[in-house]
Design a protein around this motif. Structure first.
Motif, short mmCIF file in Angstrom:
data_model
loop_
_atom_site.label_atom_id
_atom_site.label_comp_id
_atom_site.label_asym_id
_atom_site.label_seq_id
_atom_site.Cartn_x
_atom_site.Cartn_y
_atom_site.Cartn_z
N THR A 26 0.81 -1.23 0.00
CA THR A 26 0.00 0.00 0.00
C THR A 26 0.84 1.28 0.00
O THR A 26 0.33 2.35 -0.33
N GLN A 27 2.12 1.17 0.34
CA GLN A 27 2.93 2.39 0.46
C GLN A 27 3.94 2.59 -0.66
O GLN A 27 4.49 3.69 -0.80
N ILE A 28 4.20 1.55 -1.45
CA ILE A 28 5.13 1.70 -2.57
C ILE A 28 4.33 1.62 -3.87
O ILE A 28 3.81 0.56 -4.21
N PRO A 29 4.21 2.71 -4.58
CA PRO A 29 3.40 2.73 -5.80
C PRO A 29 3.86 1.68 -6.82
O PRO A 29 5.05 1.58 -7.14
N GLY A 30 2.90 0.90 -7.30
CA GLY A 30 3.19 -0.06 -8.36
C GLY A 30 4.01 -1.27 -7.97
O GLY A 30 4.41 -2.05 -8.84
N VAL A 31 4.26 -1.47 -6.70
CA VAL A 31 5.10 -2.59 -6.27
C VAL A 31 4.40 -3.92 -6.47
O VAL A 31 3.17 -4.02 -6.37
N GLU A 32 5.18 -4.95 -6.80
CA GLU A 32 4.70 -6.32 -6.87
C GLU A 32 5.31 -7.08 -5.70
O GLU A 32 6.54 -7.13 -5.57
N VAL A 33 4.47 -7.63 -4.83
CA VAL A 33 4.94 -8.30 -3.62
C VAL A 33 4.68 -9.79 -3.71
O VAL A 33 3.54 -10.22 -3.91
N HIS A 34 5.74 -10.58 -3.58
CA HIS A 34 5.63 -12.03 -3.53
C HIS A 34 6.03 -12.51 -2.13
O HIS A 34 6.78 -11.82 -1.43
N PHE A 35 5.55 -13.69 -1.75
CA PHE A 35 5.87 -14.22 -0.42
C PHE A 35 6.28 -15.68 -0.56
O PHE A 35 5.63 -16.46 -1.27
N ASN A 47 -5.89 -16.00 -0.21
CA ASN A 47 -6.89 -14.92 -0.29
C ASN A 47 -6.39 -13.57 0.21
O ASN A 47 -7.17 -12.62 0.32
N ASN A 48 -5.10 -13.47 0.54
CA ASN A 48 -4.58 -12.18 1.00
C ASN A 48 -4.39 -11.25 -0.21
O ASN A 48 -3.61 -11.56 -1.11
N PRO A 49 -5.10 -10.13 -0.25
CA PRO A 49 -5.07 -9.26 -1.43
C PRO A 49 -3.76 -8.49 -1.60
O PRO A 49 -3.54 -7.88 -2.66
N TYR A 50 -2.90 -8.50 -0.60
CA TYR A 50 -1.66 -7.73 -0.66
C TYR A 50 -0.49 -8.54 -1.21
O TYR A 50 0.59 -8.00 -1.41
N VAL A 51 -0.70 -9.83 -1.48
CA VAL A 51 0.33 -10.68 -2.06
C VAL A 51 -0.04 -10.97 -3.51
O VAL A 51 -1.12 -11.49 -3.80
N ASP A 52 0.88 -10.63 -4.42
CA ASP A 52 0.63 -10.86 -5.84
C ASP A 52 0.93 -12.29 -6.25
O ASP A 52 0.33 -12.81 -7.19
N LYS A 53 1.86 -12.93 -5.55
CA LYS A 53 2.19 -14.32 -5.87
C LYS A 53 2.76 -15.00 -4.64
O LYS A 53 3.57 -14.41 -3.91
N LEU A 54 2.34 -16.24 -4.43
CA LEU A 54 2.82 -17.03 -3.29
C LEU A 54 3.75 -18.11 -3.82
O LEU A 54 3.35 -18.95 -4.63
N LEU A 55 5.00 -18.07 -3.36
CA LEU A 55 5.98 -19.10 -3.71
C LEU A 55 6.09 -20.08 -2.55
O LEU A 55 6.03 -19.68 -1.38
N LEU A 56 6.29 -21.36 -2.88
CA LEU A 56 6.40 -22.38 -1.85
C LEU A 56 7.77 -23.03 -1.90
O LEU A 56 8.31 -23.29 -2.99
#
Length: 321
Positions: A26-35, A47-56
């Motif tokens: 929410t604070q970095i414009p245009g950022v893509e966040v993976h976890f 279902n977390n809307p703040y993660v663009d991709k989940l890596l396992l």
């Protein structure tokens, strides 16, 4: 900008990474966040809307490193900081920032009962790893997204569908749990209906407690799925629980929480209830406490006073008032 956040385990530690992920997104414009996490804990970010991709995490570290290299990240935010994440950072060559674990200070604090670790919450400790990006704590609770809206009438008997206390009686280690007889004594004094929550490993405990107390207690341990248990927590009037993942997840719903501690202490790990308006940390001061960081299979001194000597009234008053 493309950022990978890493935390492999455990449930409670991962749930406290959610404010960091939210603030990045929410604070970095245009950022893509993976976890990146272990497969066993993927449900925390489902279902977390703040993660663009989940890596396992893959069976071999080489496979995981190949996955990471393929994504071309700008930064790695390492919130685990162990040997595997060190190797990931070394072999990918990606710029990184890491959570500082302070293992020596924690060991000295535990071994000699010193207070060498600043008593700030784990979320705040994690947030320091993203401060270089200009990201600041937004002061909001942790995030947990229930997969579906379950039917309360199918999960609980009619007597327990309104104004119940959720009592999380499970925990990984013995020294984090109250003995059954202690829980029975407390439950007999609690006025609202009580729903016991936990996994299959404490189903027999729940049966013993419910049988001893009577119809005021319903044992859902080993019957409800984790998602259903979280749903029941979200609908509870109040939550009682030990140092375990489900108790920490309950903080996402801002329910009054009575957080009960035995051989472990919240200030050492920084996992006291976070951003909960009505929360009480319940435990007693003893020269032998804490006896471990994460819990033990038995009390080292054999008396287990840290749980047995907690006054019933402290827990009962929180539940009834």
């Amino acid at each position: 900008m493309k950022i990978l956040v890493i935390r492999f385990s455990s449930m409670g530690d991962i749930i406290y990474t959610t404010p960091v992920v939210r603030c990045l997104k929410t604070q970095i414009p245009g950022v893509e966040v993976h976890f990146l996490t272990k497969p066993a804990f993927k449900y925390i970010y489902d279902n977390n809307p703040y993660v663009d991709k989940l890596l396992l995490l893959k069976p071999t570290l080489n496979e995981t490193i190949d996955d990471i290299k393929a994504e071309h990240y700008d930064y790695i935010i390492d919130l685990h900081n162990n040997l595997r994440t060190f190797l990931i950072k070394l072999r990918t060559g990606i710029k990184s920032s890491s959570y500082k674990k302070q293992p020596i200070r924690k060991w000295l604090s535990l071994k000699f009962h010193l207070k060498l670790v600043e008593p700030i919450h784990l979320v705040e400790r994690y947030m320091k790893a993203v401060a270089f990006l200009g990201v600041k704590n937004d002061g909001k609770p942790i995030d947990y997204y229930i997969k579906s809206q379950h039917d309360l009438t199918k999960l609980l008997p009619p007597s327990h569908q309104n104004n119940y206390i959720a009592f999380v009686i499970g925990a990984t280690h013995f020294t984090k749990r109250m003995p059954n007889e202690k829980i029975i004594s407390i439950c007999r004094q609690i006025q609202p209906h009580i729903v016991l929550l936990g996994g299959e490993d404490v189903k027999a405990n729940g049966n013993e407690i419910a049988s001893a107390v009577g119809s005021n207690v319903y044992n859902a341990c080993g019957i409800t799925s984790l998602d259903e248990s979280v749903f029941l927590v979200s609908k509870a009037q109040k939550v009682l629980g030990f140092d375990t993942g489900l108790t920490h997840i309950a903080e996402a719903f801002d329910k009054p929480i009575g957080s009960i501690w035995g051989g472990t202490v919240p200030e050492l790990l920084g996992v006291q209830p976070y951003m909960v308006k009505d929360a009480e940390v319940i435990g007693i001061e003893l020269s032998c406490r804490p006896c471990s960081k994460f819990g033990l299979e038995k009390c080292p001194l054999g008396h287990f006073k840290c749980m047995k000597d907690i006054p019933d009234a402290v827990v009962v008053d929180f539940a009834n008032n």
